[in-house]
Scaffold this motif. Structure first.
Motif, short mmCIF file in Angstrom:
data_model
loop_
_atom_site.label_atom_id
_atom_site.label_comp_id
_atom_site.label_asym_id
_atom_site.label_seq_id
_atom_site.Cartn_x
_atom_site.Cartn_y
_atom_site.Cartn_z
N ALA A 61 0.82 -1.21 0.00
CA ALA A 61 0.00 0.00 0.00
C ALA A 61 0.85 1.26 0.00
O ALA A 61 1.91 1.32 0.64
CB ALA A 61 -0.93 0.01 1.21
N TYR A 74 -1.66 -5.60 4.26
CA TYR A 74 -1.13 -4.30 3.85
C TYR A 74 -0.80 -4.25 2.36
O TYR A 74 -0.11 -3.35 1.90
CB TYR A 74 0.10 -3.95 4.69
CG TYR A 74 -0.26 -3.68 6.13
CD1 TYR A 74 -0.75 -2.44 6.52
CD2 TYR A 74 -0.17 -4.69 7.08
CE1 TYR A 74 -1.11 -2.20 7.83
CE2 TYR A 74 -0.53 -4.45 8.40
CZ TYR A 74 -1.01 -3.21 8.77
OH TYR A 74 -1.39 -2.98 10.06
N TYR A 75 -1.34 -5.22 1.63
CA TYR A 75 -1.13 -5.27 0.18
C TYR A 75 -2.47 -5.17 -0.55
O TYR A 75 -3.52 -5.53 -0.02
CB TYR A 75 -0.46 -6.58 -0.23
CG TYR A 75 1.02 -6.62 0.07
CD1 TYR A 75 1.96 -6.34 -0.92
CD2 TYR A 75 1.48 -6.92 1.35
CE1 TYR A 75 3.32 -6.37 -0.64
CE2 TYR A 75 2.84 -6.95 1.64
CZ TYR A 75 3.75 -6.67 0.63
OH TYR A 75 5.09 -6.69 0.90
N VAL A 76 -2.39 -4.68 -1.78
CA VAL A 76 -3.55 -4.67 -2.68
C VAL A 76 -3.28 -5.71 -3.76
O VAL A 76 -2.18 -5.77 -4.32
CB VAL A 76 -3.75 -3.28 -3.32
CG1 VAL A 76 -4.98 -3.29 -4.22
CG2 VAL A 76 -3.88 -2.22 -2.26
N ARG A 141 -7.01 3.99 0.93
CA ARG A 141 -5.61 3.77 0.56
C ARG A 141 -5.44 2.64 -0.48
O ARG A 141 -4.62 2.73 -1.39
CB ARG A 141 -4.79 3.44 1.80
CG ARG A 141 -3.28 3.47 1.56
CD ARG A 141 -2.53 2.95 2.78
NE ARG A 141 -2.75 3.75 3.96
CZ ARG A 141 -1.89 4.67 4.41
NH1 ARG A 141 -0.76 4.89 3.76
NH2 ARG A 141 -2.14 5.36 5.50
N GLY A 142 -6.22 1.59 -0.35
CA GLY A 142 -6.09 0.47 -1.29
C GLY A 142 -6.47 0.86 -2.70
O GLY A 142 -5.80 0.48 -3.67
N THR A 145 -3.75 3.20 -4.11
CA THR A 145 -2.56 2.43 -4.47
C THR A 145 -2.71 1.78 -5.83
O THR A 145 -1.82 1.88 -6.69
CB THR A 145 -2.28 1.35 -3.41
OG1 THR A 145 -2.02 1.98 -2.14
CG2 THR A 145 -1.08 0.50 -3.79
N VAL A 166 -9.10 -5.18 -1.81
CA VAL A 166 -8.57 -4.24 -0.82
C VAL A 166 -8.88 -4.78 0.58
O VAL A 166 -10.05 -4.84 0.97
CB VAL A 166 -9.20 -2.85 -0.99
CG1 VAL A 166 -8.69 -1.90 0.07
CG2 VAL A 166 -8.93 -2.31 -2.40
N LEU A 170 -6.79 -1.47 4.53
CA LEU A 170 -6.54 -0.43 3.53
C LEU A 170 -7.85 0.17 3.02
O LEU A 170 -7.85 0.93 2.05
CB LEU A 170 -5.74 -1.00 2.36
CG LEU A 170 -4.43 -1.69 2.74
CD1 LEU A 170 -3.75 -2.26 1.51
CD2 LEU A 170 -3.51 -0.73 3.49
N THR A 186 -13.51 -6.48 3.47
CA THR A 186 -12.69 -6.47 2.26
C THR A 186 -13.51 -5.80 1.16
O THR A 186 -14.71 -6.04 1.04
CB THR A 186 -12.34 -7.90 1.83
OG1 THR A 186 -11.52 -8.50 2.83
CG2 THR A 186 -11.62 -7.93 0.49
#
Length: 207
Positions: A61, A74-76, A141-142, A145, A166, A170, A186
């Motif tokens: 992110a 913490y990833y998309v 944020r997701g 990103t 997401v 995020l 999610t």
């Protein structure tokens, strides 16, 4: 399409994984929601990381410290449905024009995920759909990103089309959004980047 085969297989595996919970606790659509959403993202992360050389992309992110790199939350995770024919991507402060549809994770009532927001009806038709104008820095944020890695097309109809996943971390996290999105959700978005404009640049009204 390869994407549909992968996604159908994933949905089957994910729903089977949720089955044990459903048999014991599914009095309501959102029972054990936080745990089910974490399990869903972990499953998506497995699929995405195994296919990064294909039609999946995984991004830490925006603004996150890379010491979090081993935490799936913490990833998309982005499944490329269609590659755009352009090369330019928006920046954090840009205004984007985007067609989108947002869903929750699959449930018994909504096996494809309940749609909570959308800018178009039916099938995506970028030639005629009216995109939404959004300040990228004001989005979760997701979403931000992912969009910073998408490209606009040479025409309004030829930009990237992605399905992004997401994690709640995020998205809206532990709070229920004013629009009714439950805490710990999610967010799954189908995104089509139509165009973008740098901060201070007027956005035309002819879309």
């Amino acid at each position: 399409m390869k994407f549909l085969k992968i996604y159908s297989l994933f949905l089957f595996v994910a729903l089977m994984g949720f089955a044990s919970c459903d048999e014991t606790e599914e009095a309501g659509e959102y029972d054990n929601w936080a745990a089910r959403n974490v399990a869903f993202i972990d499953s998506i992360a497995t699929v995405a990381r195994a296919n990064e050389s294909g039609d999946w992309k995984v991004f830490l992110a925006y603004g996150m410290n890379d010491t979090l790199q081993w935490d799936n939350q913490y990833y998309v995770y982005c499944n490329v449905i269609r590659h755009g024919d352009g090369t330019e991507s928006p920046g954090y402060s840009d205004t984007v024009l985007v067609n989108y549809r947002g869903r929750f994770i699959p449930t018994k009532t909504y096996p494809d995920g309940n749609i909570f927001d959308e800018s178009y009806l039916g099938q995506l038709e970028p030639e005629v759909d009216v995109p939404q104008k959004l300040n990228l820095s004001g989005c979760v944020r997701g979403w931000t990103t992912a969009m910073m890695h998408m490209v606009k097309g040479k025409t309004r109809a030829t930009g990237d089309v992605w399905r992004i996943y997401v994690p709640a971390t995020l998205g809206y996290g532990s709070r229920t959004d004013v629009s009714g999105i439950p805490a710990y959700s999610t967010l799954i978005f189908d995104l089509n980047l139509v165009d973008f404009y740098p901060i201070g640049t007027p956005v035309p009204d002819d879309y």
